[in-house]
Write a protein that holds these residues in place. Structure first.
Motif, short mmCIF file in Angstrom:
data_model
loop_
_atom_site.label_atom_id
_atom_site.label_comp_id
_atom_site.label_asym_id
_atom_site.label_seq_id
_atom_site.Cartn_x
_atom_site.Cartn_y
_atom_site.Cartn_z
N ILE A 42 20.46 7.61 13.48
CA ILE A 42 19.31 6.89 12.91
C ILE A 42 18.04 7.26 13.68
N SER A 43 18.15 7.35 14.99
CA SER A 43 16.98 7.73 15.78
C SER A 43 16.49 9.13 15.41
N LEU A 44 17.43 10.04 15.29
CA LEU A 44 17.05 11.41 14.93
C LEU A 44 16.43 11.45 13.54
N ALA A 45 17.04 10.74 12.60
CA ALA A 45 16.52 10.72 11.24
C ALA A 45 15.11 10.18 11.24
N LEU B 136 12.90 10.35 13.68
CA LEU B 136 12.02 11.38 14.22
C LEU B 136 11.80 12.51 13.21
N LEU B 137 12.85 12.86 12.49
CA LEU B 137 12.77 14.01 11.60
C LEU B 137 12.09 13.70 10.27
N PHE B 138 12.45 12.56 9.68
CA PHE B 138 12.06 12.33 8.28
C PHE B 138 10.98 11.28 8.06
N SER B 139 10.44 10.72 9.12
CA SER B 139 9.47 9.64 8.92
C SER B 139 8.06 10.12 8.63
N GLU B 140 7.74 11.32 9.05
CA GLU B 140 6.33 11.69 8.95
C GLU B 140 6.10 13.10 8.42
N GLY B 141 6.39 13.30 7.15
CA GLY B 141 6.11 14.59 6.53
C GLY B 141 7.00 15.70 7.07
N ASN B 142 6.74 16.92 6.60
CA ASN B 142 7.58 18.05 6.97
C ASN B 142 7.40 18.45 8.42
N ARG B 143 8.52 18.75 9.02
CA ARG B 143 8.51 19.16 10.41
C ARG B 143 9.32 20.43 10.62
N ASN C 293 20.91 5.19 4.40
CA ASN C 293 21.45 5.68 3.13
C ASN C 293 21.43 7.20 3.07
N LYS C 294 20.36 7.77 3.60
CA LYS C 294 20.26 9.22 3.63
C LYS C 294 21.43 9.80 4.43
N ILE C 295 21.69 9.16 5.56
CA ILE C 295 22.79 9.62 6.40
C ILE C 295 24.12 9.41 5.70
N ARG C 296 24.27 8.26 5.07
CA ARG C 296 25.52 7.99 4.34
C ARG C 296 25.72 8.98 3.22
N SER C 297 24.63 9.36 2.56
CA SER C 297 24.73 10.30 1.44
C SER C 297 25.28 11.65 1.91
N ALA C 298 25.20 11.89 3.20
CA ALA C 298 25.72 13.14 3.74
C ALA C 298 27.14 12.93 4.27
N ASN C 299 27.73 11.78 3.94
CA ASN C 299 29.08 11.45 4.41
C ASN C 299 29.18 11.38 5.92
N LEU C 300 28.12 10.86 6.51
CA LEU C 300 28.10 10.72 7.96
C LEU C 300 27.85 9.25 8.28
N ARG C 301 28.38 8.81 9.41
CA ARG C 301 28.19 7.42 9.78
C ARG C 301 26.82 7.21 10.42
N PRO C 302 26.14 6.18 10.01
CA PRO C 302 24.82 5.91 10.57
C PRO C 302 24.92 5.34 11.98
N ARG D 133 12.62 -2.72 8.43
CA ARG D 133 14.02 -2.81 8.04
C ARG D 133 14.32 -1.87 6.87
N THR D 134 13.44 -1.91 5.89
CA THR D 134 13.63 -1.09 4.71
C THR D 134 13.67 0.39 5.07
N ASP D 135 12.76 0.82 5.93
CA ASP D 135 12.75 2.22 6.34
C ASP D 135 14.09 2.63 6.93
N VAL D 136 14.55 1.78 7.84
CA VAL D 136 15.80 2.09 8.49
C VAL D 136 16.94 2.16 7.48
N ILE D 137 16.89 1.23 6.51
CA ILE D 137 17.95 1.23 5.50
C ILE D 137 17.90 2.52 4.68
N ASP D 138 16.71 3.00 4.35
CA ASP D 138 16.59 4.26 3.64
C ASP D 138 17.22 5.40 4.44
N LEU D 139 16.91 5.40 5.73
CA LEU D 139 17.45 6.45 6.58
C LEU D 139 18.97 6.36 6.64
#
Lengths: 144, 144
Positions: A31-34, A36-43, A17-26, A9-15
DNA sequence: ATAGCTGCAAATGCTTTGCAAGGCC
DNA sequence: GGCCTTGCAAAGCATTTGCAGCTAT
């Protein structure tokens, strides 16, 4: 005891927030893309590959939405676009200043941390211009 | 007195030799392109623009032929392709090692002579690879 | 409720390709 | 003559866009 659920749950909430910080709706797709992109180091990934990964994980999302969101994330500073190949675009989850190895035969990008490669003696800039960014690409092939 | 004709003639013969040296036949179209590309210092040009210039000078040539020849010249080492923009390819008549300024707003490339910009502290290469080339692009915007 | 998002399919833009006709050696 | 080239139009690919229907706030 803390239920497992909370950690995910916490992970998803972080994501979110990250999306919200970009002024985009989660949205579900973002959330799925985030994830895939941000969960496991640089891609370093292309739209097509990301689409494949999403579908592979059972996430229903259209390629058009992938493109739209990659660009929205890029504009928001969550991603950086790297131009290395004339035929397709790569998006990098590492937005800090750094450079790249590009494995030409495999079409694969790899970070070079910027303090491990420096550019010196930059000449005077043309009149009326300023530097937007400096891209260094070290192109690699298999050693013969 | 040496007739003017001979000087022009000589230029064309040089170009024909240049084309022959690449194991290509000096056709009307190739000679025209070589003239546009190699007659006046280093150039950075897209297929589309080169096509426009050719048509503007009354040279009948198709865009497909432009693309074919740009690639043949590149393979032969007469040109170098520069990847700076995801949406179009630039070809550089300067095949010596050097780097580039890219004026993002104008879509314009400019050489940086390689002894005026150096890359230092290149980290160890990944196992089994060797450097194919190093591209440095200094992206410029209008100074505010 | 409403402004923002998504998905689809169509459109776009650059580049490549297939093939018949023409040109160089 | 034979092989390389060209031109055209069609095809190919990655990416973008228009728009009707859906969703987060």
């Amino acid at each position: 005891m803390t239920p497992q659920v909370n950690e995910n749950r916490t992970d998803v909430i972080d994501l979110e927030n990250k999306i919200r910080s970009a002024n985009l709706r989660p949205t579900r797709q973002r959330i799925s893309l985030a994830k895939l992109l941000f969960s496991e180091g640089n891609r370093h990934i292309t739209a097509e590959k990301l689409h494949g990964e999403a579908l592979g994980k059972g996430v229903k999302i259209s390629l058009a939405t992938i493109y739209n969101n990659l660009h929205q994330f890029t504009t928001a500073g969550l991603l950086r676009e790297v131009v290395v190949d004339a035929s397709k675009s790569y998006f990098d989850t590492n937005v800090e200043p750094h450079h790249h190895f590009f494995h030409e035969d495999r079409g694969l990008l790899e970070d070079i941390s910027s303090h491990r490669l420096t550019v010196d003696d930059i000449p005077n800039l043309p009149e009326g211009t300023e530097i937007s960014s400096i891209d260094v690409i070290v192109r690699l092939t298999k050693r013969k």
